[in-house]
Design an enzyme around this catalytic site. Structure first.
Site, mmCIF file in Angstrom:
data_model
loop_
_atom_site.group_PDB
_atom_site.id
_atom_site.type_symbol
_atom_site.label_atom_id
_atom_site.label_comp_id
_atom_site.label_asym_id
_atom_site.label_seq_id
_atom_site.Cartn_x
_atom_site.Cartn_y
_atom_site.Cartn_z
ATOM 1 N N THR A 45 -2.582 4.757 2.567
ATOM 2 C CA THR A 45 -1.896 3.534 2.961
ATOM 3 C C THR A 45 -1.773 3.391 4.471
ATOM 4 O OG1 THR A 45 -0.612 3.841 0.941
ATOM 5 C CG2 THR A 45 0.104 2.102 2.403
ATOM 6 N N LYS A 85 6.264 5.635 1.480
ATOM 7 C CA LYS A 85 4.999 5.518 2.212
ATOM 8 C C LYS A 85 4.709 4.078 2.605
ATOM 9 C CE LYS A 85 2.402 3.584 -1.168
ATOM 10 N NZ LYS A 85 1.450 2.441 -1.071
#
Length: 330
Positions: A248, A191
């Site tokens: 994120t 990620k």
């Protein structure tokens, strides 16, 4: 495993300090290890860690130390350093560890050069310990201030994972447990790379629709990679996978996202980080290499890697993604 234990957090950066604060709300004996004596002195004297977590008081029950031997004398340890620094810390820590000491890696990345995941590093360098991984959608500032956060702790043994989760969780710091160690590690590592791409889209002012599309297609890459390396689908769609990806890829609090925004806005690589570490910049190349070994298509991650390596510029990287042939959504 007792509810109240002696806990040491190794690494006094923003995330390490935040975790120490969270744990000090439950445990009376929390030690925070910092390599820099100046950081130790500031925490001890001022009750702050202004270099890494400004504006947040360090809980009074936390004992700072620059002695790794002292920090190792605990019932469980959290290793809160970047993935590329984890091996060196584990190697230095090993002579001071008692047998079967729980070691919880709190890094999100894959080691360059070896392709090792973080618990694999612990197994190699501290074979006498019991490794685990803590990951999920969490910002240091939120955790340090006691705002509600949910993360995942994974270990190979179910009872061990559950006991560790119980030892760490509080009313606002919710810790779910899992035995899918690899899945949790993959979510945290991949990620970060995808968040850089999301930041580039925002920095280039390509619009919210493009950001949503890239995040969704990035998740498809994460899912394919996870499947190839043995992760469970429910882990990739859970907190440490999709949950962390959403956080994120959408918030300037994320160093990786902010790094991408700066790149998209035209800042050179040497300045885009603003002096802060973006783990995804170190993970991109090894993630792409591992994907190719398994025949996994990850065009977004490849574009980030090509950009960071200097093989393409921002415009070319975006153009290549837009020019990719469209097929079924899988």
């Amino acid at each position: 495993m007792a509810t109240q234990q002696r806990i040491s957090v190794l690494g006094a950066g923003a995330w390490g300090t935040a975790l120490a604060n969270a744990l000090a709300r439950l445990h009376p004996a929390v030690t925070l290890y910092a390599r820099d004596p100046a950081v130790v002195a500031e925490i001890a004297k001022e009750g702050t860690n202004a270099r890494y977590l400004p504006g947040v008081a360090v809980a009074p029950g936390i004992t700072p130390t620059a002695s790794l031997e002292k920090a190792a004398d605990a019932d469980l340890l959290l290793l809160v350093v970047p993935a590329q620094s984890l091996r060196a810390l584990a190697r230095e820590l090993a002579p001071h560890l008692r047998a079967a000491t729980p070691l919880i890696a709190c890094a999100k990345g894959i080691e360059r050069g070896t392709g090792r995941f973080v618990t694999e590093i612990l197994v190699e360098e501290t074979p006498q310990a019991q490794p685990a991984i803590l990951s999920g959608p969490s910002f240091a500032l939120d955790v340090a201030r006691g705002l509600p956060t949910a993360v995942t702790l994974a270990a190979a043994d179910e009872r061990f994972a559950a006991a560790l989760a119980e030892a760490l969780r509080s009313l606002t710091f919710r810790v779910y447990h899992s035995t899918d160690v690899r899945g949790v590690e993959i979510g945290g590592a991949a990620k970060n790379v995808l968040a850089i791409a999301a930041g580039i889209v925002v920095g280039r002012h390509l619009g919210a629709s493009a950001q949503a599309a890239l995040t969704t297609r990035g998740f498809a890459e994460l899912l394919r990679f996870g499947r190839a390396y043995g992760a469970r689908p429910e882990t990739i769609t859970g907190l440490s996978g999709l949950g962390d990806l959403i956080l994120t890829c959408t918030s300037p609090q994320s160093r990786n996202y902010a790094f991408g925004v700066a790149l998209g806005a035209g800042k050179p690589l040497t300045e885009a980080g603003g002096g802060k570490l973006a783990e995804g910049a170190f993970t991109a190349s090894v993630l792409v290499e591992m994907a190719r070994k398994k025949g996994v298509e990850m065009p977004i991650a490849e574009a980030v890697d090509d950009l960071l390596s200097g093989r393409v510029g921002v415009e070319e990287a975006i153009g290549r993604l837009l020019a990719r042939p469209m097929g079924s959504e899988v």
